[in-house]
Write an enzyme that holds these catalytic residues in place. Structure first.
Site, PDB file in Angstrom:
ATOM      1  N   GLU A  55       0.830  -1.206   0.000  1.00 34.80           N
ATOM      2  CA  GLU A  55       0.000   0.000   0.000  1.00 34.80           C
ATOM      3  C   GLU A  55       0.863   1.253   0.000  1.00 34.80           C
ATOM      4  OE1 GLU A  55      -2.038  -2.893   2.962  1.00 34.80           O
ATOM      5  OE2 GLU A  55      -0.069  -2.611   2.031  1.00 34.80           O
ATOM      6  N   TRP A 173      14.455 -42.564 -14.888  1.00 33.96           N
ATOM      7  CA  TRP A 173      13.519 -41.532 -14.444  1.00 33.96           C
ATOM      8  C   TRP A 173      12.105 -42.015 -14.693  1.00 33.96           C
ATOM      9  CZ3 TRP A 173      15.614 -37.758 -11.726  1.00 33.96           C
ATOM     10  CH2 TRP A 173      16.938 -37.414 -11.962  1.00 33.96           C
ATOM     11  N   THR A 199      16.828 -42.809   1.485  1.00 32.46           N
ATOM     12  CA  THR A 199      16.941 -42.296   0.119  1.00 32.46           C
ATOM     13  C   THR A 199      18.362 -41.824  -0.168  1.00 32.46           C
ATOM     14  OG1 THR A 199      14.620 -41.671   0.014  1.00 32.46           O
ATOM     15  CG2 THR A 199      16.121 -40.500  -1.454  1.00 32.46           C
ATOM     16  N   GLU A 270      11.058 -34.416  -0.140  1.00 34.14           N
ATOM     17  CA  GLU A 270      11.251 -35.126  -1.402  1.00 34.14           C
ATOM     18  C   GLU A 270      12.154 -36.327  -1.205  1.00 34.14           C
ATOM     19  OE1 GLU A 270      12.629 -34.329  -5.978  1.00 34.14           O
ATOM     20  OE2 GLU A 270      12.907 -32.728  -4.529  1.00 34.14           O
ATOM     21  N   GLY A 272      11.645 -39.913  -0.458  1.00 33.36           N
ATOM     22  CA  GLY A 272      11.284 -41.313  -0.430  1.00 33.36           C
ATOM     23  C   GLY A 272       9.973 -41.601   0.280  1.00 33.36           C
ATOM     24  N   ALA A 276       7.916 -39.427   3.256  1.00 29.63           N
ATOM     25  CA  ALA A 276       6.658 -38.825   2.799  1.00 29.63           C
ATOM     26  C   ALA A 276       5.486 -39.365   3.615  1.00 29.63           C
ATOM     27  CB  ALA A 276       6.449 -39.116   1.318  1.00 29.63           C
TER      28      ALA A 276
END
Length: 346
Positions: A55, A173, A199, A270, A272, A276
């Site tokens: 603002e 991949w 991982t 990120e 494995g 997660a």
């Protein structure tokens, strides 16, 4: 008075301006000033911590007195406290602004209340204009304000049949170049990238954010390794541009609290299926980011394992935010369906 078409259009512009600002401890905010007849006379956005708020940035571009009777269209409720800069609510009133339209209420204990203060001073207030779009823009910042911990995105890539790797453990991949480029862009937007020690031992990831050409991006997330086992001396993460963190405990809430104390705003998980799943199971996943590749792998290496669901009644319901095609892959972004949007403020 409900928002006019000119004000709604101005809010779209304010949100676009807000996105130019950096993500971090401070929210991304944009502002558009409309004349009493509805024309855009100025605009601005927050350029980062310690700089003028949106603002004030917009007002500073106007000759003195030219905002009298104007409407300020702002993506976030004007703040009502003094930090590194003064309260935007006072600046708008002193400039003679007659009406304020905003998208999202400020949930902060010290910064909220600007709309109520302005209304008490005689300024017309219209809240909630394009609130859904404003909330999406500020999602991670709002999580920090609401929960007092970093926003957590849990990412995984999977085959169409839900596998994160083939039976021999290979996973590079699953997805194509467009999806991988998107992942690296999102890594660069995070403060921390987290991976499990399993991982690290199996895949030896660098945990860097790279360009499509393979060069390191300017901003790199801090690598965080979770797990009791030691990180090998020759692990790629040891060559990361930023020093890594290694935490051996299983209390993810305690880890997030520590990261919050370090000023961390966004965590990108990120690392494995085990890690997660742990974040999902603990109810600490604010956003699920899944890349689905049109490939079938079969076998037992699932993208997620135990998330605490034993019957369909316990299923963790999600709300789909977006589904996009990236090359041949699908990117799905979803959030917990039970997550309520902040309501504190106006």
């Amino acid at each position: 008075m409900p928002a006019t078409q000119a004000e709604t259009t101005a809010m779209e512009r304010a949100l676009s301006l807000a996105a130019r600002g950096p993500k971090g401890v401070n929210p991304q905010v944009g502002a558009v000033i409309l004349s009493p007849t509805g024309e855009v006379i100025s605009e601005g956005w927050h350029h980062g911590a310690g700089t003028a708020h949106a603002e004030v940035d917009a007002l500073s571009r106007l000759p003195e007195g030219s905002a009298r009777g104007a409407t300020a269209v702002v993506s976030l409720e004007p703040c009502n406290h003094t930090g590194r800069t003064g309260p935007c609510s006072r600046a708008l009133l002193e400039a003679g602004v007659a009406r304020v339209v905003y998208a999202v209420a400020d949930p902060g204990d010290t910064s909220s209340g600007g709309a109520a203060w302005l209304r008490a001073a005689g300024v017309d207030i219209e809240p909630g204009v394009l609130a859904d779009a404003g909330t999406r823009l500020l999602d991670s910042w709002l999580t920090v304000q609401r929960l007092g911990r970093p926003h957590v995105t849990v990412k995984w890539a999977q085959s169409l049949d839900g596998r994160a790797a083939a039976d021999d453990g290979t996973s590079r991949w699953i997805t194509g170049p467009a999806a991988r480029e998107d992942v690296h862009r999102r890594r660069a937007e995070a403060d921390v990238i987290a991976a499990g020690i399993g991982t690290v031992l199996a895949d030896d990831p660098a945990l860097t954010a790279r360009t499509p050409e393979g060069a390191l991006r300017e901003h790199q997330p801090i690598p965080l390794i979770l797990g009791r086992r030691e990180i090998p001396d020759d692990a790629a993460v040891r060559s990361h541009p930023r020093p890594f963190l290694h935490r051996r405990g299983h209390d993810l809430s305690a880890v997030l609290a520590e990261l919050s104390d370090l000023g961390v705003h966004c965590v990108f998980v990120e690392g494995g299926p085990t890690l997660a799943s742990a974040f999902v199971r603990a109810g600490l996943a604010d956003e699920m980011l899944a890349y689905l590749a049109p490939v079938l792998l079969g076998g037992g290496r699932l993208a997620l394992d135990d998330i605490g669901v034993s019957t369909i009644r316990d299923a963790r319901r999600l709300r789909t935010v977006s589904v996009d095609l990236l090359g041949d892959d699908l990117r799905v972004i979803a959030r917990p369906a039970a997550t309520a949007e902040p309501t504190k403020g106006e």
